[in-house]
Design an enzyme around this catalytic site. Structure first.
Site, PDB file in Angstrom:
ATOM      1  CG  ASP A 291     -33.829 -54.006  -0.825  1.00  0.00           C
ATOM      2  OD1 ASP A 291     -32.595 -53.791  -1.393  1.00  0.00           O
ATOM      3  OD2 ASP A 291     -34.988 -53.585  -1.100  1.00  0.00           O
TER       4      ASP A 291
ATOM      5  CG  ASN B 222     -35.872 -50.923   5.020  1.00  0.00           C
ATOM      6  OD1 ASN B 222     -35.245 -49.811   4.614  1.00  0.00           O
ATOM      7  ND2 ASN B 222     -35.889 -52.004   4.264  1.00  0.00           N
TER       8      ASN B 222
ATOM      9  CG  ASP C 268     -54.692 -55.034   9.869  1.00  0.00           C
ATOM     10  OD1 ASP C 268     -55.564 -55.428  10.695  1.00  0.00           O
ATOM     11  OD2 ASP C 268     -54.735 -55.319   8.555  1.00  0.00           O
TER      12      ASP C 268
ATOM     13  CB  ALA D  88     -43.452 -47.048   5.133  1.00  0.00           C
TER      14      ALA D  88
END
Length: 350
Positions: free
Chosen positions: A83, A158, A188, A202
């Site tokens: 990816d 993404n 964070d 995610a």
């Protein structure tokens, strides 16, 4: 959105395919070379990037710089790698009409179209123009200072991560949707993702898996110090805003883990749907659900069968869970010798 490939190539203009390759592995380089030879033999011009040309050593290939013009005039950007390599190729194809087609040689490879064993089928589909093109929603990012002036920007396929610059401190944020304040907390970071990116960062942060043909934006807090910090799914036309107070921790934007933009003190990040989608070429008839089963090794025989057959008997991406010859009838199978999925390799059975 799925779209059939419009028309046949102009017979007066040679067809071109740009290769982007993870050249750090010899097996990937060898596969890219044999694929290039097959395409060239079919009369297709193969183009390679200047920083990969020496390692690939493909005779007769066009050599171009890895810039915004690299994919200009190409029909396909063919990706050999995982990816990460796919996302790098997406940068090259971003402002062209070229469609991305990936051969997964990484660990997961949700973005890739095919596995190495099906490369011949993929090359044949390219030669015959027998593929469709999906248009995937992408993100446009604007970074603004405290006065509301745009001082930077980027895009993502993404996700966009608004994250703290100092690991030792919590990042204070204020979230707004379509210009209306929603909530604030310390965290964070905050992820703004596309459906395509729902299975990436995610997902690791606790966000939902969203089918890539769904048009929506995702907002996923990362390690938030708050009671209300659930992942959100909004309209694809929404504007997601992450504002950082001037007296808070410094922050930055990371787009697909590849492009960084600093956020000024007291600034904000606006994330919206990009004007241009990312085009991904598809050859196989597998569904996104099939890919989920294959990539995560999900059990599809039911928990009772899983006690005997064991989880992880994934479907091949060319099959569906509804095929009766894929999910065998337990009454017809010896529980000590589970029925094999047709076409399964050694890694797909106990």
């Amino acid at each position: 959105m799925n779209q059939p490939r419009p028309g046949a190539p102009d017979p007066q203009e040679p067809r071109r395919v740009l290769l982007t390759v993870h050249t750090g592995r010899s097996d990937i380089v060898d596969l890219a070379r044999t694929s290039a030879a097959r395409l060239i033999a079919a009369g297709i011009v193969v183009r390679v990037l200047a920083d990969e040309a020496e390692d690939l050593d493909i005779a007769g290939a066009e050599v171009v710089s890895a810039d915004a013009e690299a994919a200009g005039g190409t029909e396909i950007v063919m990706v050999f790698g995982g990816d990460g390599t796919f996302l790098r190729a997406a940068e090259l194809a971003r402002y062209t009409d070229a469609a991305l087609m990936g051969v997964n040689l990484g660990r997961v490879g949700f973005l890739a179209e095919t596995e190495p064993e099906a490369v011949e089928e993929t090359l044949l589909a390219i030669e015959r123009c027998e593929y469709s093109v999906e248009e995937r929603l992408a993100l446009q990012v604007d970074v603004l200072d405290g006065r509301g002036t745009v001082v930077g920007g980027t895009w993502a396929l993404n996700e966009v991560s608004v994250e703290k610059a100092q690991r030792s401190r919590v990042l204070d944020v204020v979230l707004a949707i379509d210009g209306r304040p929603l909530t604030s907390f310390g965290c964070d970071g905050v992820l703004c993702a596309t459906p395509t990116g729902s299975t990436a960062y995610a997902f690791s942060a606790g966000g939902p898996v969203v089918w890539p043909d769904v048009e929506a934006l995702l907002l996923v807090p990362s390690n938030a110090h708050a009671l209300f910090a659930r992942p959100l799914v909004t309209s694809p036309d929404s504007v997601l805003t992450v504002a950082v107070p001037a007296d808070g921790n410094r922050s930055r934007v990371s787009a697909d883990g590849r492009r960084m933009v600093e956020v000024p003190d007291g600034g904000r990040v606006d994330v919206r749907r990009a004007d241009r989608p990312v085009r991904i070429a598809r050859v196989h008839v597998s569904t996104f659900g099939d890919r989920l089963v294959a990539k995560f090794g999900l059990p599809v025989r039911g928990f009772r069968d899983a006690r005997h057959a064991g989880p992880g008997h994934e479907l091949f991406t060319s099959r569906t869970v509804l095929d009766h010859d894929v999910v065998a009838n337990p009454a017809d199978a010896d529980v000590t010798a589970p029925t094999e999925v047709p076409g399964a390799g050694p890694h797909d059975r106990d």
